[in-house]
Design an enzyme around this catalytic site. Structure first.
Site, mmCIF file in Angstrom:
data_model
loop_
_atom_site.group_PDB
_atom_site.id
_atom_site.type_symbol
_atom_site.label_atom_id
_atom_site.label_comp_id
_atom_site.label_asym_id
_atom_site.label_seq_id
_atom_site.Cartn_x
_atom_site.Cartn_y
_atom_site.Cartn_z
ATOM 1 N N TYR A 102 42.016 53.796 37.916
ATOM 2 C CA TYR A 102 41.634 53.100 36.707
ATOM 3 C C TYR A 102 41.398 51.622 37.111
ATOM 4 C CZ TYR A 102 41.210 50.592 32.498
ATOM 5 O OH TYR A 102 40.667 49.703 31.410
ATOM 6 N N SER A 162 39.349 44.444 33.255
ATOM 7 C CA SER A 162 40.543 44.740 32.703
ATOM 8 C C SER A 162 41.637 43.922 33.740
ATOM 9 C CB SER A 162 41.106 46.042 32.979
ATOM 10 O OG SER A 162 42.516 46.397 32.768
#
Length: 172
Positions: free
Chosen positions: A89, A76
């Protein structure tokens, strides 16, 4: 959960004699940082990190034996640049980026190319929070096109980390 994933992939790998491409797209997004419970952190790490590493390791062993392959791990942009409110995350995705970069160097001599795709906001259930219109997010098809692009580079070209930006988010 990681042991379940290993059992499933052991079965898959025994069923298919050859495996050309692995796309590891497991991931969950849990908002929070210092307020996450132990269980929330454990689930985040199990899904985003441990399952990805375990599956990749199993597949990489098979690909080494066959002498070729492509591995795509979904990182990501949150793993490349710090994002507030999703620190845990981001940490899991940063670990996937680092793991993928290490594997890239380790597996390249075996004709196995590893690429970490790092999209920002993709139109999935995980990002359907109403902040931006789903039609203006990165589309899943964009990720498929990115994989196709990397696979179809010449034998002596590859991309180890590929950031894919959502222009709508960048304009906010």
């Amino acid at each position: 959960m990681p042991s379940y994933v290993v059992n499933v992939f052991d079965e898959i790998l025994s069923r298919y004699p050859k495996l050309d491409v692995l796309v590891n797209s497991a991931g969950i997004l849990t908002h929070g940082n210092i307020n996450l419970s132990y269980q929330e952190l454990l689930e985040l790490i199990n899904v985003n990190l441990l399952s990805t590493i375990m599956v990749t390791n199993l597949v990489a062993k098979k690909m080494k034996l066959q002498g070729f392959g492509h591995i795509f791990n979904l990182g990501s942009t949150a793993g490349l640049d710090a994002v507030p409110k999703i620190a845990a995350y981001s940490a899991t995705k940063s670990a996937i980026v680092s793991y993928s970069q290490s594997l890239y160097k380790e597996l390249l001599p075996f004709n196995i190319k590893v690429c970490c795709l790092c999209p920002s906001v993709v139109d999935t259930d995980m990002t359907n929070d109403g902040r931006i219109d789903n039609a203006t997010k990165i589309q899943v098809d964009d990720l498929a096109k990115s994989i196709d692009y990397v696979i179809n580079l010449s034998d002596y070209a590859t991309i180890a980390v590929l950031p894919i930006r959502c222009t709508t988010m960048d304009l906010l």
